[in-house]
Design an enzyme around this catalytic site. Sequence first.
Site, short mmCIF file in Angstrom:
data_model
loop_
_atom_site.label_atom_id
_atom_site.label_comp_id
_atom_site.label_asym_id
_atom_site.label_seq_id
_atom_site.Cartn_x
_atom_site.Cartn_y
_atom_site.Cartn_z
N GLU A 283 0.68 -1.39 -0.06
CA GLU A 283 0.17 0.25 -0.20
C GLU A 283 0.87 1.37 -0.18
O GLU A 283 0.08 2.04 -0.64
CB GLU A 283 -0.83 -0.03 1.03
CG GLU A 283 -1.84 -1.13 1.01
CD GLU A 283 -3.18 -1.87 -0.28
OE1 GLU A 283 -2.66 -0.98 -0.77
OE2 GLU A 283 -2.87 -2.86 0.06
N TYR A 372 -1.64 -8.30 -11.09
CA TYR A 372 -0.95 -8.05 -10.09
C TYR A 372 0.49 -9.20 -10.33
O TYR A 372 2.04 -8.30 -10.32
CB TYR A 372 -1.26 -8.69 -9.36
CG TYR A 372 -2.29 -7.97 -7.74
CD1 TYR A 372 -3.81 -8.07 -8.59
CD2 TYR A 372 -1.66 -6.98 -6.58
CE1 TYR A 372 -5.04 -7.04 -7.85
CE2 TYR A 372 -3.23 -6.24 -6.08
CZ TYR A 372 -4.31 -6.27 -6.53
OH TYR A 372 -5.13 -5.73 -6.38
N1 BES Z 1 -5.63 -1.13 -5.10
C1 BES Z 1 -6.39 -2.96 -4.49
C2 BES Z 1 -7.47 -2.67 -4.01
C3 BES Z 1 -8.68 -2.73 -4.79
C4 BES Z 1 -8.02 -3.48 -6.12
C5 BES Z 1 -9.83 -2.58 -4.35
C6 BES Z 1 -8.95 -3.62 -6.66
C7 BES Z 1 -10.23 -2.52 -5.26
C8 BES Z 1 -10.18 -2.83 -6.45
C9 BES Z 1 -4.72 -2.45 -3.44
O1 BES Z 1 -3.95 -1.69 -3.28
C10 BES Z 1 -4.63 -4.09 -3.36
O2 BES Z 1 -3.79 -4.47 -3.77
N2 BES Z 1 -4.42 -4.96 -2.38
C11 BES Z 1 -4.22 -6.55 -1.88
C12 BES Z 1 -3.11 -6.37 -1.41
C13 BES Z 1 -1.90 -7.43 -1.52
C14 BES Z 1 -1.78 -7.20 -3.11
C15 BES Z 1 -0.98 -7.28 -0.25
C16 BES Z 1 -5.74 -7.02 -1.37
O3 BES Z 1 -6.29 -6.47 -1.19
O4 BES Z 1 -5.22 -8.11 -1.83
ZN ZN Z 2 -2.54 -2.65 -4.86
#
Ligand code: BES
Ligand code: ZN
Length: 585
Positions: A283, A372
Amino acid sequence: MNLKSDPHSFYEQGQPKIEGLVWAFELDFAAQVLTGSVRYVFDAPGETYLDTRDLTINSVSTQGGNDIPYELGDIEELRGARLSFDVPDDHVVIIEYTTDPGAHGIQWMSPEIAGGKPFVYTQGEAINARTYIPCQDTPSVKFTMEARVTVPEGIRGLVAAAEYKGRTPDNDNVIETWAMEFPVPSYLIAFAVGDVVEAPISLRSSIWAQPHMLERAVDEFNDLPRLIEAGERLFGPYPFGRYSILVMPDAFPYGGMENPCLSFLTPALVAGDGSGISTVAHELAHSWTGNLVTNADWSSFWLNEGWTVWAEDRIIEAVYGRDTAMLGRKLLEREFEEDLAYFKRRDQMQYTALAPDVSDIDPDDVFSRVPYFKGAQFLTLIEETVGRERFDAFALSYISAYGYESIDTRTFLDYLRAELGDEVFKAVRAREWVYHSGYPDNAPAIVSSLVDEVEEAANKLFIPHKGMSWTKPQWQLYLELLPEQGLFDQLKLIDYSWSLSKDPNLEVRWSFLVRAVKAGLYDVYAKEVEELLRTQGRMKYLKPLYGALCEAPEGHLEAQRIFTDAMKTYHPVAVAAVERVLCDS
Ligand code: BES
Ligand code: ZN
């Protein structure tokens, strides 16, 4: 730069855009309604469009109080309702509105569910900000913000913004004012209102949490200042002034959300073993890759997440070493493989491209680890091809070239070719990585001694003996790497020695329970499964566990029974996600 209009927004490129806004709102917890007033400053006069969904527009007026004629269009399933009007010559428009109790971007929690006092917060990404504020809800438009939130005495109103301007009494209430002087896109507009307290941990960082959580959270995240320093060495000065963390209630549907200056994190990361720090690094890394350089539309989402996984791993490497960083990459690969299999089963391989066409769907509906993991692997491949020194210089120049802007995939590819040359572009097979489905065969290997130890044990179906000292992520990987079939006795034996079904680390407990249910052990672990589904709101845990449960004998009925009751504690996007799982099976 000529951007195309974003298919998820009514805003059309070239129309007057929001430059800054002042947002004042109050919350009716009983009715679950937010009443707001927004004063917008646009960059030009003329006709423009805002996005709304399930909002009641009470008035649109000039700053002198004269009505501005407006039109609220028919409701479209994907984009909601278009609000159109003419921006007057002084560029200022004021809108009064109220939200709907079912707003997708807001979770209202009663005192019982939040534990103590009521709690309400927003989640804008991807296209839900329009359910709590009328705006140009596209990441291609950035604006500054001041927010004034009216809250009852004894409850805090936090806004994801750089500067806290203080509190002023207002009858029985308090108005808390926040200012975000740096322009950010609408999906990063966020607030959280509840019983939270603050622990400053450095001159520019605090940890916020509900009182019962605060001390443990401070212990868990005390390396944060080191992570920020590592990020600054790699990607340039931290761009937004302050950086703090808010530990959310259990219902939070994500691991983390990079709301500017105040990342929201699931409390599941506070496990007491230090493993949650990689999500903090993620984050935090978004501050540069996402919040500073932003994807211009949701087909380019991999520019946010792929770059951020890459940057997260570089921060983790700088502070904890390469082996630890690549263990995290390996775990992400496992999630990615599950997602590939899912899209394949459903004949939706187009969503395994890095930059898929999502123009006719809600991006949340095809959320996966493709942008990702595949995105990060693509960048690591380029890094390994040109060498670290050149790639680091490229990353730094990319961030400074496009900071405070929003870009699409094409702009990135053009920049890549211009900076690193046509030969590199072709050698890594950039187009194939970005536009083709599946996983290219020139992907970089994920090398880590921590992974090797676990792989060996899993391949041999070896049961770790007492005295072994794996970290929690290693345990999780071990479970993930065990074959899915024929584990009935093996899992019971492992649990007998290690009590993984009750592990305080939720990643480990969840991995174990998913495996156990798939192996036919639901009867044995019904209590633990139900407890997790009832207390957790993170979609990453809910979807696979409900999915596995549905496949078990009588499991579908059980899943339905648990969901019917537990859903009142879930965020609206999690309810929708679990409903899709239940319908699919
Ligand atoms: N930005 C995302 C969360 C998100 C993505 C919310 C798409 C709504 C729509 C956040 O940065 C994220 O990637 N969270 C991951 C963390 C992990 C990769 C360490 C999660 O929540 O799994
Ligand atoms: Zn993210």
